[in-house]
Design a protein around this motif. Sequence first.
Motif, short mmCIF file in Angstrom:
data_model
loop_
_atom_site.label_atom_id
_atom_site.label_comp_id
_atom_site.label_asym_id
_atom_site.label_seq_id
_atom_site.Cartn_x
_atom_site.Cartn_y
_atom_site.Cartn_z
N GLY A 1 0.82 -1.20 0.00
CA GLY A 1 0.00 0.00 0.00
C GLY A 1 0.85 1.25 0.00
O GLY A 1 2.07 1.20 0.21
N GLU B 1 -8.43 -0.97 -2.93
CA GLU B 1 -8.48 -1.62 -1.63
C GLU B 1 -9.90 -1.98 -1.24
O GLU B 1 -10.15 -3.04 -0.65
N VAL C 1 -2.74 -5.25 3.52
CA VAL C 1 -2.17 -4.06 2.89
C VAL C 1 -1.04 -3.59 3.80
O VAL C 1 -1.29 -3.08 4.89
N ASP D 1 -5.13 -3.71 7.44
CA ASP D 1 -4.41 -2.52 7.00
C ASP D 1 -3.29 -2.29 8.02
O ASP D 1 -3.54 -1.91 9.16
#
Length: 303
Positions: free
Chosen positions: A87, A119, A131, A197
């Motif tokens: 990411g 995403e 990510v 994330d």
Amino acid sequence: MTHTVLILGGTGKIGSHAAEAFWNAGWQVRHFNRKTDDLTTAAMGADVIINGLNPHGYKNWETVIPAITKQVIAAAQASGATVIIPGNIYNFGDRPGVMDENTPQTPHTRKGQIRVRMEAAYRAAGVRTIVLRAGNFIDPRGNGDAMSMMLLREIKSNKVTTMGDPDAMQAYAYVPDWARAAQMLAEIRADLPVFADVPFPGHAFTTTQLRDTLAQATGRNLKITRFPWWLMTVLAPFWGLAKEMREMRFQFSMPHSLSGTRFAELLPDFVPTPLEEVMLAGLPADIHPDQTMRSRQQAVLAQ
């Protein structure tokens, strides 16, 4: 039990270092050939997919990113593999400060909006996704990274190039470190949320700090010079890369870093490469102080 990772974009900076990190950790490593292989077929039996694919020449994001995303999601759904994505901070827009997994994603650029949609597609598909979000990449091999293409583009002329405010803190990720972190997260993937994330803190420093460190290490009188953005403006109508770079110009004067809180919770034993070593990694071999010292020693021995 031996695990298998499928590397997409194996010749790029992400794919090549990820392949090494997983191989060194005892994983079986497969490489996807986009010219000859079917991605879903190639993914069968893989535990993890590293998506290191990028639009060629940093262009055609509107068509290439969605196409890649659709293919990778289909392959992950068919194989049950976890997808790991490098990411970036495009998602956050013009938002100075420390960014983390809870920072609102309010992109104001076209590429940032594309990344947010990308995403969201993984999240909506329900495939297990990590990510690993990072700043500008630094590849010691100079494989199209921030150091070789921008900051140290004129280092042999004793110049360090600033892309914006030389005193603005910027987030950087040393690619070998990112790859090791990706492998370590892959080991605990079953314990993570389906969509995870994870900010990668990496290192944060200013162009002025980089210049000072390199000058002290090499003994050179280095000066900071500004990137010729005016030339990118002139070339933008004719050169896609110039147009794409201009869109993200704001980032280089936006002080920012990535929080390490979540990362430390997940990988408390991770040891990053020291900052000075990361800064020196982008130097050409004939300027790097270690190489210079070896050359001097060899010359003395030859006498």
